[in-house]
Design a protein around this motif. Sequence first.
Motif, mmCIF file in Angstrom:
data_model
loop_
_atom_site.group_PDB
_atom_site.id
_atom_site.type_symbol
_atom_site.label_atom_id
_atom_site.label_comp_id
_atom_site.label_asym_id
_atom_site.label_seq_id
_atom_site.Cartn_x
_atom_site.Cartn_y
_atom_site.Cartn_z
ATOM 1 N N GLU A 70 0.802 -1.221 0.000
ATOM 2 C CA GLU A 70 0.000 0.000 0.000
ATOM 3 C C GLU A 70 0.839 1.277 0.000
ATOM 4 O OE1 GLU A 70 -2.944 0.090 3.064
ATOM 5 O OE2 GLU A 70 -3.593 -1.938 2.704
ATOM 6 N N VAL A 71 2.087 1.225 0.464
ATOM 7 C CA VAL A 71 2.868 2.447 0.623
ATOM 8 C C VAL A 71 2.968 3.227 -0.683
ATOM 9 C CG1 VAL A 71 5.162 3.384 1.139
ATOM 10 C CG2 VAL A 71 4.193 1.571 2.557
ATOM 11 N N ALA A 72 3.224 2.535 -1.781
ATOM 12 C CA ALA A 72 3.452 3.218 -3.054
ATOM 13 C C ALA A 72 2.201 3.892 -3.596
ATOM 14 C CB ALA A 72 3.999 2.241 -4.090
ATOM 15 N N THR A 73 1.027 3.637 -2.992
ATOM 16 C CA THR A 73 -0.208 4.256 -3.455
ATOM 17 C C THR A 73 -0.704 5.328 -2.490
ATOM 18 O OG1 THR A 73 -1.540 2.523 -2.379
ATOM 19 C CG2 THR A 73 -0.896 2.157 -4.669
ATOM 20 N N THR A 74 0.115 5.713 -1.521
ATOM 21 C CA THR A 74 -0.291 6.711 -0.532
ATOM 22 C C THR A 74 0.453 8.024 -0.767
ATOM 23 O OG1 THR A 74 1.437 6.243 1.083
ATOM 24 C CG2 THR A 74 -0.514 4.825 1.131
ATOM 25 N N PRO A 75 -0.050 9.121 -0.191
ATOM 26 C CA PRO A 75 0.642 10.402 -0.334
ATOM 27 C C PRO A 75 2.025 10.416 0.311
ATOM 28 C CG PRO A 75 -1.609 10.714 0.459
ATOM 29 C CD PRO A 75 -1.306 9.253 0.551
ATOM 30 N N TYR A 76 2.287 9.446 1.216
ATOM 31 C CA TYR A 76 3.536 9.450 1.969
ATOM 32 C C TYR A 76 4.658 8.721 1.241
ATOM 33 C CZ TYR A 76 -0.172 10.266 5.335
ATOM 34 O OH TYR A 76 -1.287 10.730 5.954
ATOM 35 N N ALA A 77 4.296 7.922 0.222
ATOM 36 C CA ALA A 77 5.295 7.071 -0.411
ATOM 37 C C ALA A 77 6.437 7.865 -1.011
ATOM 38 C CB ALA A 77 4.629 6.216 -1.486
ATOM 39 N N GLY A 78 6.083 9.005 -1.598
ATOM 40 C CA GLY A 78 7.110 9.799 -2.270
ATOM 41 C C GLY A 78 8.285 10.098 -1.383
ATOM 42 N N GLY A 79 8.020 10.501 -0.135
ATOM 43 C CA GLY A 79 9.102 10.837 0.780
ATOM 44 C C GLY A 79 9.967 9.648 1.120
ATOM 45 N N ILE A 80 9.355 8.513 1.432
ATOM 46 C CA ILE A 80 10.117 7.312 1.785
ATOM 47 C C ILE A 80 10.966 6.852 0.608
ATOM 48 C CG2 ILE A 80 9.941 4.870 2.391
ATOM 49 C CD1 ILE A 80 7.487 5.524 4.046
ATOM 50 N N ILE A 81 10.333 6.748 -0.556
ATOM 51 C CA ILE A 81 11.046 6.248 -1.724
ATOM 52 C C ILE A 81 12.113 7.238 -2.182
ATOM 53 C CG2 ILE A 81 10.771 5.580 -4.143
ATOM 54 C CD1 ILE A 81 8.003 4.457 -3.342
ATOM 55 N N LEU A 82 11.807 8.540 -2.116
ATOM 56 C CA LEU A 82 12.806 9.538 -2.498
ATOM 57 C C LEU A 82 14.022 9.477 -1.579
ATOM 58 C CD1 LEU A 82 13.683 11.938 -4.207
ATOM 59 C CD2 LEU A 82 12.430 13.429 -2.629
ATOM 60 N N THR A 287 1.398 21.006 13.362
ATOM 61 C CA THR A 287 1.413 19.554 13.212
ATOM 62 C C THR A 287 2.822 19.002 13.397
ATOM 63 O OG1 THR A 287 0.780 17.756 11.677
ATOM 64 C CG2 THR A 287 1.763 19.708 10.713
ATOM 65 N N VAL A 288 2.900 17.713 13.657
ATOM 66 C CA VAL A 288 4.190 17.022 13.742
ATOM 67 C C VAL A 288 4.423 16.333 12.405
ATOM 68 C CG1 VAL A 288 5.563 15.291 14.939
ATOM 69 C CG2 VAL A 288 3.914 16.671 16.217
ATOM 70 N N GLU A 289 5.536 16.649 11.773
ATOM 71 C CA GLU A 289 5.820 16.091 10.448
ATOM 72 C C GLU A 289 6.490 14.725 10.580
ATOM 73 O OE1 GLU A 289 7.103 18.225 6.523
ATOM 74 O OE2 GLU A 289 8.890 17.931 7.767
ATOM 75 N N LEU A 290 5.877 13.719 9.978
ATOM 76 C CA LEU A 290 6.468 12.387 10.020
ATOM 77 C C LEU A 290 7.701 12.331 9.114
ATOM 78 C CD1 LEU A 290 3.310 10.092 10.029
ATOM 79 C CD2 LEU A 290 4.775 10.748 11.946
ATOM 80 N N PRO A 291 8.732 11.602 9.530
ATOM 81 C CA PRO A 291 10.037 11.645 8.835
ATOM 82 C C PRO A 291 10.142 10.637 7.694
ATOM 83 C CG PRO A 291 10.243 10.340 10.816
ATOM 84 C CD PRO A 291 8.810 10.816 10.767
ATOM 85 N N HIS A 292 9.252 10.745 6.717
ATOM 86 C CA HIS A 292 9.264 9.760 5.636
ATOM 87 C C HIS A 292 10.580 9.766 4.862
ATOM 88 C CE1 HIS A 292 4.842 10.353 6.273
ATOM 89 N NE2 HIS A 292 4.959 9.050 6.347
ATOM 90 N N TYR A 293 11.050 10.939 4.468
ATOM 91 C CA TYR A 293 12.313 11.019 3.736
ATOM 92 C C TYR A 293 13.450 10.455 4.584
ATOM 93 C CZ TYR A 293 16.300 12.919 1.151
ATOM 94 O OH TYR A 293 17.482 13.043 0.454
ATOM 95 N N GLU A 294 13.495 10.844 5.842
ATOM 96 C CA GLU A 294 14.565 10.403 6.734
ATOM 97 C C GLU A 294 14.540 8.887 6.930
ATOM 98 O OE1 GLU A 294 12.562 12.907 7.196
ATOM 99 O OE2 GLU A 294 13.608 14.675 7.980
ATOM 100 N N MET A 295 13.335 8.304 7.059
ATOM 101 C CA MET A 295 13.246 6.854 7.217
ATOM 102 C C MET A 295 13.790 6.144 5.981
ATOM 103 S SD MET A 295 9.730 5.995 9.294
ATOM 104 C CE MET A 295 8.593 6.864 8.206
ATOM 105 N N GLY A 296 13.417 6.629 4.789
ATOM 106 C CA GLY A 296 13.909 6.010 3.567
ATOM 107 C C GLY A 296 15.408 6.129 3.429
ATOM 108 N N TYR A 297 15.938 7.307 3.749
ATOM 109 C CA TYR A 297 17.386 7.535 3.615
ATOM 110 C C TYR A 297 18.157 6.667 4.610
ATOM 111 C CZ TYR A 297 21.499 10.193 2.188
ATOM 112 O OH TYR A 297 22.710 10.553 1.647
ATOM 113 N N TRP A 298 17.714 6.669 5.864
ATOM 114 C CA TRP A 298 18.404 5.880 6.892
ATOM 115 C C TRP A 298 18.369 4.395 6.543
ATOM 116 C CZ3 TRP A 298 17.613 1.811 10.138
ATOM 117 C CH2 TRP A 298 18.493 1.660 11.220
#
Length: 347
Positions: A70-82, A287-298
């Motif tokens: 499901e991740v790749a079909t959500t608004p959050y996927a871009g940050g994790i994958i990027l 709001t608290v911003e979830l660290p999608h980019y940071e999770m993907g990079y780490w």
Amino acid sequence: MTTMKEIAEKTGVSVSTVSLVLNKRDAGRVKPDIARRVRQTATDLGYKPNPLARSLRTSKTRILGFISEEVATTPYAGGIILGAQDAASTYGYMLITVSTDGRASEESEIAALKRYGVDGFFYSKMSNRIATVPKSLSDYPVVLVDATDANNALPSVEPDEFRIAFDATSRLIEAGCERIAYIGCSENMIAQDGRLAGYRAALEGTDQGFDESLVCNVLNNGPALRAVNALFDTRNPDGFFCFNDARAWYVYECAARRGLTVGRDISVVGVDNHRVFAETLEPQLTTVELPHYEMGYWAACKLISMIEDKPVDTAKWPRTTSPMPPLDAPIPAKIHCALIEKGSVAR
């Protein structure tokens, strides 16, 4: 395309010497001044290593497989994958991403990635939750992203759910709120448990203390709106910490029905920094911003370090909104998320 032979002819050395230098095997075998000249010539001529030749030589393709449900079909996927893509590129790897919708689909995609000869896998779920990694991945390096291994054996990275709630609730306390409600999630999730615990801990350190009657766990739509509406009537909160930005909408709606102004009469903090809500709600939601980019990079750095059996050079890490934990952080590695101040908390 520049070849090693051309570099050898330009510098007056043998092709084998050029190979030793460009493959970083020159220490103690090639004089330092010659090695420097070879590297400079390679740079001047625009030499690029051949990844296919390197993979044949090392039995490594330098390809990473990203499996998501499901991740790749959500608004959050871009940050994790990027984030994963940027890290992979920085350290000389490629990323192939696949999305699955069940166990059969998952096994089919895993088999396809194996045929490409990937060196390791990311395994990611939609929202932070316990995950059981397929046995078909047992012979590969694996890192979980926004998920925790059910056996707590594999490395994983996730938001620090406790700190998300503790920081958000503390912000409402600082704003002078005296009856702070939690609009939580009635689904059983790691995020819900952590955020409720953080909310409770922040309040237990104050005079007002924790009050169970101010906790309102909901799912969505009409029933959620009615539950939040009843909370307004029975407990009259002046501060709201919401499990996510979507649930903050119910608070805005109930406030509007009562003629209350968010950011003046009541204060609201959400979680996600979701673009749709950020651009729709007025005043804009703190709001608290979830660290999608940071999770993907780490996760990519962790996976590469496992594949190469050595630490990656963290000096190459980018500056990010939330600081990334060290690669040897305890499992699961937790990222302290950033609170984004906007206009929904009373001054």
